[in-house]
Design a protein around this motif. Structure first.
Motif, PDB file in Angstrom:
ATOM      1  N   PHE A  34      65.930  13.669  32.258  1.00  9.52           N
ATOM      2  CA  PHE A  34      67.247  14.124  32.695  1.00  9.52           C
ATOM      3  C   PHE A  34      67.309  14.233  34.213  1.00  9.52           C
ATOM      4  O   PHE A  34      66.326  14.592  34.861  1.00  9.52           O
ATOM      5  CB  PHE A  34      67.538  15.532  32.156  1.00  9.52           C
ATOM      6  CG  PHE A  34      67.676  15.602  30.670  1.00  9.52           C
ATOM      7  CD1 PHE A  34      68.769  15.041  30.037  1.00  9.52           C
ATOM      8  CD2 PHE A  34      66.701  16.241  29.911  1.00  9.52           C
ATOM      9  CE1 PHE A  34      68.902  15.122  28.663  1.00  9.52           C
ATOM     10  CE2 PHE A  34      66.830  16.325  28.537  1.00  9.52           C
ATOM     11  CZ  PHE A  34      67.928  15.759  27.909  1.00  9.52           C
ATOM     12  N   ARG A  35      68.501  13.982  34.729  1.00 12.79           N
ATOM     13  CA  ARG A  35      68.739  14.294  36.137  1.00 12.79           C
ATOM     14  C   ARG A  35      69.651  15.518  36.189  1.00 12.79           C
ATOM     15  O   ARG A  35      70.658  15.584  35.468  1.00 12.79           O
ATOM     16  CB  ARG A  35      69.411  13.112  36.849  1.00 12.79           C
ATOM     17  CG  ARG A  35      69.446  13.338  38.337  1.00 12.79           C
ATOM     18  CD  ARG A  35      69.746  12.092  39.121  1.00 12.79           C
ATOM     19  NE  ARG A  35      69.329  12.290  40.510  1.00 12.79           N
ATOM     20  CZ  ARG A  35      69.753  11.551  41.509  1.00 12.79           C
ATOM     21  NH1 ARG A  35      70.570  10.541  41.291  1.00 12.79           N
ATOM     22  NH2 ARG A  35      69.349  11.795  42.741  1.00 12.79           N
ATOM     23  N   ILE A  36      69.301  16.459  37.040  1.00 13.60           N
ATOM     24  CA  ILE A  36      70.091  17.698  37.143  1.00 13.60           C
ATOM     25  C   ILE A  36      71.377  17.391  37.915  1.00 13.60           C
ATOM     26  O   ILE A  36      71.322  16.877  39.041  1.00 13.60           O
ATOM     27  CB  ILE A  36      69.293  18.802  37.892  1.00 13.60           C
ATOM     28  CG1 ILE A  36      67.942  19.046  37.221  1.00 13.60           C
ATOM     29  CG2 ILE A  36      70.105  20.087  38.023  1.00 13.60           C
ATOM     30  CD1 ILE A  36      67.987  19.646  35.851  1.00 13.60           C
ATOM     31  N   GLY A  71      70.067  16.890  41.638  1.00 13.43           N
ATOM     32  CA  GLY A  71      69.474  15.615  42.047  1.00 13.43           C
ATOM     33  C   GLY A  71      68.043  15.455  41.566  1.00 13.43           C
ATOM     34  O   GLY A  71      67.493  14.360  41.578  1.00 13.43           O
ATOM     35  N   ASP A  72      67.425  16.558  41.138  1.00 13.88           N
ATOM     36  CA  ASP A  72      66.059  16.507  40.618  1.00 13.88           C
ATOM     37  C   ASP A  72      66.009  15.769  39.277  1.00 13.88           C
ATOM     38  O   ASP A  72      66.985  15.747  38.526  1.00 13.88           O
ATOM     39  CB  ASP A  72      65.545  17.937  40.363  1.00 13.88           C
ATOM     40  CG  ASP A  72      64.667  18.445  41.499  1.00 13.88           C
ATOM     41  OD1 ASP A  72      64.012  17.617  42.161  1.00 13.88           O
ATOM     42  OD2 ASP A  72      64.656  19.667  41.716  1.00 13.88           O
ATOM     43  N   TRP A  73      64.831  15.224  38.970  1.00 17.08           N
ATOM     44  CA  TRP A  73      64.564  14.657  37.643  1.00 17.08           C
ATOM     45  C   TRP A  73      63.623  15.587  36.886  1.00 17.08           C
ATOM     46  O   TRP A  73      62.644  16.083  37.476  1.00 17.08           O
ATOM     47  CB  TRP A  73      63.914  13.279  37.761  1.00 17.08           C
ATOM     48  CG  TRP A  73      64.917  12.205  38.054  1.00 17.08           C
ATOM     49  CD1 TRP A  73      65.279  11.748  39.289  1.00 17.08           C
ATOM     50  CD2 TRP A  73      65.691  11.470  37.105  1.00 17.08           C
ATOM     51  NE1 TRP A  73      66.228  10.784  39.179  1.00 17.08           N
ATOM     52  CE2 TRP A  73      66.504  10.574  37.834  1.00 17.08           C
ATOM     53  CE3 TRP A  73      65.793  11.458  35.705  1.00 17.08           C
ATOM     54  CZ2 TRP A  73      67.396   9.691  37.233  1.00 17.08           C
ATOM     55  CZ3 TRP A  73      66.678  10.586  35.105  1.00 17.08           C
ATOM     56  CH2 TRP A  73      67.468   9.716  35.862  1.00 17.08           C
ATOM     57  N   VAL A  74      63.924  15.836  35.630  1.00 16.24           N
ATOM     58  CA  VAL A  74      63.055  16.705  34.824  1.00 16.24           C
ATOM     59  C   VAL A  74      62.774  16.050  33.471  1.00 16.24           C
ATOM     60  O   VAL A  74      63.517  15.183  33.017  1.00 16.24           O
ATOM     61  CB  VAL A  74      63.691  18.107  34.565  1.00 16.24           C
ATOM     62  CG1 VAL A  74      63.920  18.867  35.863  1.00 16.24           C
ATOM     63  CG2 VAL A  74      64.988  17.987  33.774  1.00 16.24           C
ATOM     64  N   ILE A  75      61.658  16.478  32.873  1.00 15.40           N
ATOM     65  CA  ILE A  75      61.384  16.106  31.486  1.00 15.40           C
ATOM     66  C   ILE A  75      61.840  17.293  30.646  1.00 15.40           C
ATOM     67  O   ILE A  75      61.513  18.445  30.960  1.00 15.40           O
ATOM     68  CB  ILE A  75      59.885  15.855  31.262  1.00 15.40           C
ATOM     69  CG1 ILE A  75      59.422  14.689  32.133  1.00 15.40           C
ATOM     70  CG2 ILE A  75      59.588  15.585  29.789  1.00 15.40           C
ATOM     71  CD1 ILE A  75      57.926  14.424  32.046  1.00 15.40           C
ATOM     72  N   GLY A  76      62.631  17.023  29.600  1.00 13.26           N
ATOM     73  CA  GLY A  76      63.123  18.125  28.768  1.00 13.26           C
ATOM     74  C   GLY A  76      62.801  17.898  27.306  1.00 13.26           C
ATOM     75  O   GLY A  76      62.505  16.777  26.878  1.00 13.26           O
ATOM     76  N   GLU A  77      62.797  18.999  26.547  1.00 12.24           N
ATOM     77  CA  GLU A  77      62.646  18.857  25.093  1.00 12.24           C
ATOM     78  C   GLU A  77      63.767  19.622  24.412  1.00 12.24           C
ATOM     79  O   GLU A  77      64.328  20.567  24.983  1.00 12.24           O
ATOM     80  CB  GLU A  77      61.270  19.369  24.633  1.00 12.24           C
ATOM     81  CG  GLU A  77      61.057  20.844  24.875  1.00 12.24           C
ATOM     82  CD  GLU A  77      59.646  21.300  24.481  1.00 12.24           C
ATOM     83  OE1 GLU A  77      58.808  20.460  24.142  1.00 12.24           O
ATOM     84  OE2 GLU A  77      59.415  22.519  24.520  1.00 12.24           O
ATOM     85  N   ALA A  78      64.100  19.201  23.182  1.00 12.05           N
ATOM     86  CA  ALA A  78      65.195  19.851  22.472  1.00 12.05           C
ATOM     87  C   ALA A  78      64.800  21.273  22.099  1.00 12.05           C
ATOM     88  O   ALA A  78      63.663  21.526  21.685  1.00 12.05           O
ATOM     89  CB  ALA A  78      65.535  19.057  21.221  1.00 12.05           C
TER      90      ALA A  78
END
Ligand SMILES: Nc1nc2c(ncn2[C@@H]2O[C@H](COP(=O)(O)OP(=O)(O)OP(=O)(O)O)[C@@H](O)[C@H]2O)c(=O)[nH]1
Ligand SMILES: [Mg+2]
Ligand SMILES: [Zn+2]
Length: 340
Positions: A34-36, A71-78
């Protein structure tokens, strides 16, 4: 992983290379990229392959405004009806400032900083120098955008001052003249990310409305002093033409930088060239013979005001550096210096 969809959001090999083989195998099954795009007081919004989602961050990322930037990129989980941040990917750059004693993130992963200022009483060359120091500090190409040319009888007053800043990219625009926005076309290259910064009321949200056909709130400025009403209250990223990411930010009341010595030096290139010409290496530029600064001040090559502003920003930088790391005695000394 749908790379072309991610690329259209600003993804690149810089981020891909940070993923572990396990993470790559898990994308789209148990984890998502995801991108914030917005950080509200109690809610973070991100965009990924499946569109916009609400995302939460656990304790390790709190307070969120100090850890994660638009603008940050993160790894997310449900996580139930939301997503949860698992890991924050390293950013190419992150713009921050000191606000009320703590660091505040403004935006991350930028290619250009659009420094917006208006051709009226809001215009302040010292403030522009600070924004330039900010762009140099974080290694982001600065662009100066002078707005409200339609309301200004004598633009040369402003342009002459901007000219002295030695900035390569300067654009003048006015809202009623849509053609003036065509100068900005050169920045709409897929993958680019741009943040708009500047005081309240200079027309940041207005620019985004014109170039991305959005309808962000804007408000008239105060007639008495041309100051804005702090209409935009949170940072938010929008995608405009060619999927260029544009970040709107609230008008800043103050801009303090930390450890910006190198950046300030770059902004005041002319002063540093002069300093290198002083006869003595440790010249204090007060009364030494062969002082190039004094000579330039006398002959009018640089003005007293310009030099004073350089000194003030340099002093402030040392002040904040010592506020962070110095002893109590040092802090007191620096506080007094800044007050001078
Ligand atoms: N005449 C004229 N008005 C402009 C121009 N650009 C912006 N404005 C007006 O200036 C006012 C402030 O514009 P905004 O876009 O809200 O300013 P902002 O920088 O987003 O302000 P904050 O959200 O408070 O930081 C609005 O009334 C705009 O219509 C311009 O080029 N010409
Ligand atoms: Mg605004
Ligand atoms: Zn000197």
């Amino acid at each position: 992983m749908n790379i072309s969809k991610l690329n259209s959001l600003g993804w690149s090999s810089f981020f891909y290379d940070q993923l572990t083989p396990i993470e790559i195998a898990a994308t789209n099954k148990s984890i998502f990229l995801f991108r914030i795009i917005a950080i509200h007081r109690s809610r973070v919004v991100a965009v990924g392959e499946a569109g916009e989602v609400s995302i939460i961050a656990l304790e390790e990322f709190q307070p969120i405004s100090q850890f994660i930037a638009v603008g940050d990129w993160v790894i997310g989980e449900a996580a139930y009806e939301h997503y949860r941040v698992v890991r924050l990917l390293k950013s190419k750059n992150r713009v921050e400032r000191l606000s009320k004693g703590s660091m505040q993130l403004i935006a991350a992963n930028l290619d250009f900083l659009w420094i917006v200022t208006s051709a009226n009483d809001e215009f302040n060359i010292k403030r522009l120098q600070r924004y330039l120091a900010m762009s140099h500090k974080f290694n982001i190409e600065p662009v100066i955008i002078l707005t409200k040319l339609d309301l200004c009888k004598n633009p040369s007053v402003y342009l002459e001052q901007i000219d002295k800043l030695n900035v390569k990219r300067v654009h003048c625009i006015s809202k009623p003249d849509l053609k003036s926005y065509e100068q900005l076309d050169q920045y709409y290259v897929s993958g680019n990310s741009i943040a708009l910064v500047g005081s309240s009321g200079v027309g940041k949200s207005t620019i985004i409305n014109v170039i991305s056909n959005s309808n962000l709130p804007t408000k008239n400025i105060r007639e008495s002093d041309d100051k804005g009403q702090h209409t935009t209250t949170h940072r938010e990223l929008f995608y405009c033409r060619n999927n260029v990411a544009i970040i709107d930010t609230p008008g800043m009341r103050e801009l303090h930088l930390v450890d910006a010595e190198v950046a300030v030096k770059k902004t005041f290139d002319d002063i540093n060239t002069l300093i290198s010409q002083c006869k003595f290496n440790d010249c204090s530029h007060s009364s030494e013979p062969g002082c190039a600064i004094n000579k330039a001040l006398k002959s009018g090559v640089i003005t007293e005001k310009y030099y004073a502003n350089y000194l003030k920003i340099m002093r402030e930088d040392s002040f904040y550096k010592h506020q962070k790391t110095g002893s109590r005695a040092e802090k007191k000394i620096y506080r007094n210096i800044v007050k001078r």
